[in-house]
Design a protein around this motif. Structure first.
Motif, PDB file in Angstrom:
ATOM      1  N   GLY A  87      41.817  49.435  93.112  1.00  0.00           N
ATOM      2  CA  GLY A  87      42.474  49.120  91.344  1.00  0.00           C
ATOM      3  C   GLY A  87      42.132  49.330  90.038  1.00  0.00           C
ATOM      4  N   TYR A  88      40.730  49.478  90.638  1.00  0.00           N
ATOM      5  CA  TYR A  88      40.256  49.815  89.586  1.00  0.00           C
ATOM      6  C   TYR A  88      40.454  51.395  89.056  1.00  0.00           C
ATOM      7  CZ  TYR A  88      35.961  50.823  86.895  1.00  0.00           C
ATOM      8  OH  TYR A  88      34.779  51.795  85.271  1.00  0.00           O
ATOM      9  N   TYR A  89      40.569  52.096  89.991  1.00  0.00           N
ATOM     10  CA  TYR A  89      40.806  53.729  90.050  1.00  0.00           C
ATOM     11  C   TYR A  89      42.009  53.692  89.120  1.00  0.00           C
ATOM     12  CZ  TYR A  89      41.527  58.396  90.967  1.00  0.00           C
ATOM     13  OH  TYR A  89      42.366  59.310  90.962  1.00  0.00           O
ATOM     14  N   VAL A  90      43.131  52.811  89.649  1.00  0.00           N
ATOM     15  CA  VAL A  90      44.613  53.258  89.167  1.00  0.00           C
ATOM     16  C   VAL A  90      44.800  52.625  87.842  1.00  0.00           C
ATOM     17  CG1 VAL A  90      47.179  52.088  89.537  1.00  0.00           C
ATOM     18  CG2 VAL A  90      45.439  52.693  91.745  1.00  0.00           C
ATOM     19  N   ALA A  91      43.810  51.656  87.165  1.00  0.00           N
ATOM     20  CA  ALA A  91      43.214  51.157  86.522  1.00  0.00           C
ATOM     21  C   ALA A  91      42.966  52.644  85.530  1.00  0.00           C
ATOM     22  CB  ALA A  91      42.864  49.699  86.195  1.00  0.00           C
ATOM     23  N   THR A  92      42.506  53.210  85.956  1.00  0.00           N
ATOM     24  CA  THR A  92      41.208  54.033  85.446  1.00  0.00           C
ATOM     25  C   THR A  92      42.667  54.903  84.768  1.00  0.00           C
ATOM     26  OG1 THR A  92      39.542  53.310  85.959  1.00  0.00           O
ATOM     27  CG2 THR A  92      39.520  55.702  84.993  1.00  0.00           C
ATOM     28  N   ILE A  93      43.254  55.885  85.513  1.00  0.00           N
ATOM     29  CA  ILE A  93      44.468  56.424  85.600  1.00  0.00           C
ATOM     30  C   ILE A  93      45.473  55.446  84.606  1.00  0.00           C
ATOM     31  CG2 ILE A  93      47.113  57.822  86.770  1.00  0.00           C
ATOM     32  CD1 ILE A  93      44.831  57.211  89.158  1.00  0.00           C
ATOM     33  N   ARG A  94      45.709  54.735  84.563  1.00  0.00           N
ATOM     34  CA  ARG A  94      46.506  53.721  83.739  1.00  0.00           C
ATOM     35  C   ARG A  94      46.027  54.197  81.830  1.00  0.00           C
ATOM     36  NH1 ARG A  94      47.805  49.702  87.316  1.00  0.00           N
ATOM     37  NH2 ARG A  94      49.657  49.736  87.881  1.00  0.00           N
ATOM     38  N   GLU A  95      44.844  53.786  82.031  1.00  0.00           N
ATOM     39  CA  GLU A  95      43.941  54.094  80.828  1.00  0.00           C
ATOM     40  C   GLU A  95      44.282  55.690  80.424  1.00  0.00           C
ATOM     41  OE1 GLU A  95      41.254  53.065  76.743  1.00  0.00           O
ATOM     42  OE2 GLU A  95      42.729  51.627  78.090  1.00  0.00           O
ATOM     43  N   LEU A  96      43.716  56.718  81.398  1.00  0.00           N
ATOM     44  CA  LEU A  96      43.613  58.099  81.012  1.00  0.00           C
ATOM     45  C   LEU A  96      45.911  58.593  80.603  1.00  0.00           C
ATOM     46  CD1 LEU A  96      42.310  61.031  81.507  1.00  0.00           C
ATOM     47  CD2 LEU A  96      43.458  60.775  83.352  1.00  0.00           C
ATOM     48  N   ALA A  97      46.160  57.571  80.556  1.00  0.00           N
ATOM     49  CA  ALA A  97      47.786  57.830  80.942  1.00  0.00           C
ATOM     50  C   ALA A  97      47.689  57.460  78.667  1.00  0.00           C
ATOM     51  CB  ALA A  97      48.766  57.185  81.456  1.00  0.00           C
ATOM     52  N   ARG A  98      47.930  56.298  78.993  1.00  0.00           N
ATOM     53  CA  ARG A  98      47.820  55.784  77.351  1.00  0.00           C
ATOM     54  C   ARG A  98      46.273  57.133  76.682  1.00  0.00           C
ATOM     55  NH1 ARG A  98      44.492  53.387  73.817  1.00  0.00           N
ATOM     56  NH2 ARG A  98      42.497  53.043  75.366  1.00  0.00           N
ATOM     57  N   ARG A  99      45.623  57.156  76.865  1.00  0.00           N
ATOM     58  CA  ARG A  99      45.099  58.174  75.747  1.00  0.00           C
ATOM     59  C   ARG A  99      45.963  59.537  75.362  1.00  0.00           C
ATOM     60  NH1 ARG A  99      39.072  57.690  76.613  1.00  0.00           N
ATOM     61  NH2 ARG A  99      38.221  55.381  76.810  1.00  0.00           N
ATOM     62  N   VAL A 100      46.286  60.086  76.652  1.00  0.00           N
ATOM     63  CA  VAL A 100      47.314  61.333  76.751  1.00  0.00           C
ATOM     64  C   VAL A 100      48.042  60.765  75.507  1.00  0.00           C
ATOM     65  CG1 VAL A 100      48.405  62.397  77.439  1.00  0.00           C
ATOM     66  CG2 VAL A 100      46.585  62.152  79.106  1.00  0.00           C
ATOM     67  N   ILE A 101      49.040  59.584  75.709  1.00  0.00           N
ATOM     68  CA  ILE A 101      49.979  59.449  75.105  1.00  0.00           C
ATOM     69  C   ILE A 101      49.363  59.233  73.681  1.00  0.00           C
ATOM     70  CG2 ILE A 101      51.608  57.351  74.765  1.00  0.00           C
ATOM     71  CD1 ILE A 101      52.108  57.225  77.924  1.00  0.00           C
ATOM     72  N   SER A 102      48.588  58.134  73.229  1.00  0.00           N
ATOM     73  CA  SER A 102      47.613  58.271  72.494  1.00  0.00           C
ATOM     74  C   SER A 102      47.681  59.668  71.617  1.00  0.00           C
ATOM     75  CB  SER A 102      47.057  57.055  72.145  1.00  0.00           C
ATOM     76  OG  SER A 102      46.073  57.472  70.843  1.00  0.00           O
TER      77      SER A 102
END
Length: 199
Positions: free
Chosen positions: A60-75
């Motif tokens: 779950g931590y890894y997937v949440a980290t992927i979501r954070e990476l995605a959020r930053r790319v979008i930002s």
């Protein structure tokens, strides 16, 4: 003697944000299978119980980290509203390339398979592509793009991913301005031409 002021305990959101930032760092340096929950908890200075409380474990931590990476790319790829489309895309690419440079190993691992290609991670990555595609079309004033235009924009995003991965793989063998120049040339040739044509 004056008492030292107590340091405020971080809020839940702050602690979670710190853990996600740590995850980006850890998974940029080491493969998923090489990072244990003990490693994460030790690096974060928290108990494994707290890690499970926030993320239900390593996965779950890894997937949440992927979501954070995605959020930053979008930002970082936001398009400025007060300049031409080409200038907005160029500025966006500059921010994106810097982000890829700073998160090279994790970015490469996600796009080239491994854990990032599974049923949970892939939709997150795909959402980034679709968000950027819609953003470009909206910025160009295209509210109802035909299929060919959608394909051109989406295909260009794939080109950006491929060229950025190639740049990482070859140790940044040309500078960022040159890379952005290649990306912009492809944008003008593929997307710009298509957006200029009537549906």
């Amino acid at each position: 003697m004056l008492a030292m002021p107590r340091t405020a305990r971080p809020s839940v959101d702050e602690r979670r944000a710190r853990l996600l930032a740590l995850g980006l760092e850890l998974f940029s340096k080491r493969a998923y299978d090489d990072v244990s929950t003990d490693d994460i908890a030790s690096a974060a200075g928290v108990s494994k119980g707290l890690l499970y409380h926030y993320f239900s474990g390593k996965r779950g931590y890894y997937v949440a980290t992927i979501r954070e990476l995605a959020r930053r790319v979008i930002s970082v790829t936001e398009l400025q509203p007060s300049v031409t489309l080409e200038d907005a895309v160029r500025t966006s690419l500059r921010s994106f390339v810097a982000f890829v440079r700073d998160n090279a190993d994790f970015y490469r691992a996600l796009l080239r398979g491994g854990v990032g290609s599974d049923d949970e991670a892939q939709p997150i990555i795909e959402n980034v592509r679709q968000t950027i595609s819609r953003r470009i079309l909206s910025r160009a004033g295209v509210t109802e793009p035909d299929r060919r235009t959608q394909t051109a924009v989406y295909g260009w995003i794939g080109f950006i991913e491929a060229t950025s991965l190639d740049w990482i793989a070859h140790g940044h063998d040309h500078d960022e301005d040159e890379l952005i120049g290649v990306m912009m040339s492809s944008f003008v040739a593929l997307v710009g031409v298509r957006l200029a044509q009537p549906n």
